[in-house]
Design a protein around this motif. Sequence first.
Motif, mmCIF file in Angstrom:
data_model
loop_
_atom_site.group_PDB
_atom_site.id
_atom_site.type_symbol
_atom_site.label_atom_id
_atom_site.label_comp_id
_atom_site.label_asym_id
_atom_site.label_seq_id
_atom_site.Cartn_x
_atom_site.Cartn_y
_atom_site.Cartn_z
ATOM 1 N N ILE A 138 0.916 -1.236 0.245
ATOM 2 C CA ILE A 138 0.072 0.076 -0.113
ATOM 3 C C ILE A 138 0.482 1.076 0.118
ATOM 4 C CG2 ILE A 138 -1.974 1.255 1.071
ATOM 5 C CD1 ILE A 138 -1.998 -0.975 2.630
ATOM 6 N N ILE A 139 1.738 1.236 0.882
ATOM 7 C CA ILE A 139 3.128 2.199 0.556
ATOM 8 C C ILE A 139 3.266 2.417 -0.632
ATOM 9 C CG2 ILE A 139 4.966 3.163 1.918
ATOM 10 C CD1 ILE A 139 4.305 1.783 4.022
ATOM 11 N N PHE A 140 3.844 1.848 -1.163
ATOM 12 C CA PHE A 140 4.369 1.965 -2.883
ATOM 13 C C PHE A 140 2.830 2.040 -3.388
ATOM 14 C CE2 PHE A 140 8.206 -1.252 -1.555
ATOM 15 C CZ PHE A 140 9.188 0.141 -1.323
ATOM 16 N N LEU A 141 2.274 1.428 -3.257
ATOM 17 C CA LEU A 141 1.185 2.134 -4.387
ATOM 18 C C LEU A 141 0.519 3.932 -3.711
ATOM 19 C CD1 LEU A 141 -0.781 0.925 -6.263
ATOM 20 C CD2 LEU A 141 -2.744 0.888 -3.550
ATOM 21 N N LEU A 142 0.871 3.883 -2.731
ATOM 22 C CA LEU A 142 0.644 5.274 -3.006
ATOM 23 C C LEU A 142 1.985 6.532 -2.796
ATOM 24 C CD1 LEU A 142 -1.744 6.616 -0.916
ATOM 25 C CD2 LEU A 142 -1.676 4.427 -1.558
ATOM 26 N N PHE A 143 3.092 5.811 -3.007
ATOM 27 C CA PHE A 143 3.984 6.822 -3.552
ATOM 28 C C PHE A 143 3.742 7.360 -5.657
ATOM 29 C CE2 PHE A 143 9.073 6.202 -4.758
ATOM 30 C CZ PHE A 143 9.194 7.562 -4.294
ATOM 31 N N LEU A 144 3.633 5.013 -5.636
ATOM 32 C CA LEU A 144 3.331 5.472 -7.290
ATOM 33 C C LEU A 144 2.550 6.983 -7.365
ATOM 34 C CD1 LEU A 144 4.239 1.625 -8.198
ATOM 35 C CD2 LEU A 144 5.519 3.785 -8.239
ATOM 36 N N ALA A 150 8.249 5.492 -11.845
ATOM 37 C CA ALA A 150 7.122 4.733 -11.446
ATOM 38 C C ALA A 150 7.092 3.546 -12.033
ATOM 39 C CB ALA A 150 6.691 5.765 -11.987
ATOM 40 N N THR A 151 8.096 3.666 -12.927
ATOM 41 C CA THR A 151 7.831 2.361 -14.146
ATOM 42 C C THR A 151 8.452 0.890 -13.923
ATOM 43 O OG1 THR A 151 7.539 3.733 -16.061
ATOM 44 C CG2 THR A 151 8.692 1.553 -16.627
ATOM 45 N N HIS A 152 10.014 1.553 -12.764
ATOM 46 C CA HIS A 152 11.176 0.152 -12.360
ATOM 47 C C HIS A 152 10.306 -0.801 -10.727
ATOM 48 C CE1 HIS A 152 13.525 2.027 -15.396
ATOM 49 N NE2 HIS A 152 13.867 0.750 -15.357
ATOM 50 N N LEU A 153 9.650 0.466 -10.363
ATOM 51 C CA LEU A 153 9.469 0.667 -9.179
ATOM 52 C C LEU A 153 7.310 -0.571 -9.032
ATOM 53 C CD1 LEU A 153 9.362 2.991 -6.227
ATOM 54 C CD2 LEU A 153 10.807 1.102 -6.946
ATOM 55 N N ARG A 154 7.271 -0.507 -10.355
ATOM 56 C CA ARG A 154 5.750 -1.359 -10.320
ATOM 57 C C ARG A 154 5.848 -2.707 -10.035
ATOM 58 N NH1 ARG A 154 4.136 1.943 -14.453
ATOM 59 N NH2 ARG A 154 3.432 4.072 -13.807
ATOM 60 N N PRO A 155 7.284 -3.413 -10.303
ATOM 61 C CA PRO A 155 6.747 -5.218 -9.538
ATOM 62 C C PRO A 155 7.100 -5.163 -8.250
ATOM 63 C CG PRO A 155 8.415 -4.543 -12.194
ATOM 64 C CD PRO A 155 7.470 -3.120 -11.396
ATOM 65 N N LEU A 156 7.556 -4.608 -8.115
ATOM 66 C CA LEU A 156 7.712 -4.472 -6.067
ATOM 67 C C LEU A 156 6.760 -4.324 -5.885
ATOM 68 C CD1 LEU A 156 10.177 -5.099 -4.300
ATOM 69 C CD2 LEU A 156 10.164 -2.625 -4.218
ATOM 70 N N ARG A 157 5.834 -2.894 -6.134
ATOM 71 C CA ARG A 157 4.293 -2.548 -5.428
ATOM 72 C C ARG A 157 3.287 -4.056 -5.963
ATOM 73 N NH1 ARG A 157 0.688 0.167 -9.856
ATOM 74 N NH2 ARG A 157 0.842 -2.135 -10.790
ATOM 75 N N ASP A 158 3.463 -4.644 -7.022
ATOM 76 C CA ASP A 158 2.917 -5.444 -7.392
ATOM 77 C C ASP A 158 2.755 -7.001 -6.273
ATOM 78 O OD1 ASP A 158 1.037 -4.195 -8.916
ATOM 79 O OD2 ASP A 158 2.159 -5.303 -10.775
ATOM 80 N N PHE A 159 4.234 -7.289 -6.871
ATOM 81 C CA PHE A 159 4.788 -8.414 -5.129
ATOM 82 C C PHE A 159 3.693 -8.064 -4.298
ATOM 83 C CE2 PHE A 159 7.573 -9.669 -1.977
ATOM 84 C CZ PHE A 159 7.733 -10.524 -1.979
ATOM 85 N N PHE A 160 4.005 -6.753 -3.481
ATOM 86 C CA PHE A 160 3.222 -6.758 -1.926
ATOM 87 C C PHE A 160 1.669 -7.014 -1.621
ATOM 88 C CE2 PHE A 160 7.460 -5.148 -1.138
ATOM 89 C CZ PHE A 160 7.938 -5.732 0.248
#
Length: 389
Positions: A63-69, A259-269
């Motif tokens: 959720i934290i990464f989602l809001l960051f993106l 944003a593009t490079h963090l999306r896979p990490l976001r989806d993992f969590f």
Amino acid sequence: MDASIVHSFFLIFGGAAVVASIALYTRQPMIIAYIALGVLFGPSALSLINEPKLMDDMSHVGIIFLLFLLGLDMQPSHLINMLKKASWIALLSSVAFAVLGYFIALAFGYTEIESLIVGIAMMFSSTIVCIKLLPTTVLHHKHTGELVVGLLLLQDIIAIGVLLALYSVSGGGDNGIWQYLMPLFALPLLIAAAFLFVKYILLKLITRFDRFHEYIFLVSIGWCLSMAVAAEYAGLSAEMGAFIAGVALATSPISQYIATHLRPLRDFFLILFFFSIGASFNLSLLGVVIVPALILAVGAMLIKPVVFRFLLKGINEDASTSWEVGFRLGQVSEFSLLIAYLAANIGLIGTEASHVIQATAILSFALSTYVVILNFPNPIAISDRLRRD
């Protein structure tokens, strides 16, 4: 412990791969498949996962990464204008949804306090579901996306106030009124500090070492989590801190690369998040809570679009945009789950009332997801005509 975590991850992601394949073949949303997998593997069914609390804590990172993106896609000037326009809409709609939940719960025989907590839990929409179903390259830069995000942020601020009040009742409020005032002072200071740090330090570091992609990836994660922790220390939510971190970077050309490079990490969590929702539900209470939960979930899906359509008309929004915003915000929030857990822990509500809120949240996530993916542009739409990412 390591073996337990590895085993749990194997079950979660191996199982998620299987149910995601089935969901795609049967043209069902994957979010629902992840929640169903959590119910199946959780303590109430097969009991294959022995670390549900650990999974829940880890899923919070998603959720934290989602809001960051999300913040990386929001221009500060547009965001400020939208918050100014939407503040009274967020307040009035929250009151309307609370009244709806209160009287439905009261009709099913719950106490006034329990009905009040149920009503409060109905006030908010799910940040994670709404943002997950917003096209990442279309609506964030359009008016509809800005309206949705602005209303969600205002609801989050109200939810933080509710959680602080409950925390005070639980005995955590030893600092008295300062506990309530601190977030009010901390928010503008945190925003100012974030923008100054980005302007004078972070962007200069990124510019200096932009050839090293690993460094940009590392600094981005560190910046996001640092702001999340700072916000928690200031009495705000980690999600709000992450969002501020993203907005502070949004005016920089590097924001879309990050944003593009963090999306896979976001989806993992996020897979962990939806799994933990299902795993935390006690199936033995399903027969008792299913009827009120279903009525509350359907009530939210029917009433929220109507309320938002009426209120958004007051700021001259067209009918199409107002209905879409209302349907996108038509579910109950993950904050509602936190309210249910905390209220039950401090004895304000019983286990049954707590599970009514949990069941309502799960049902509303499912119903809202189906409505959005079948009718509005989104990244996981069944129809090619509506799929946008």
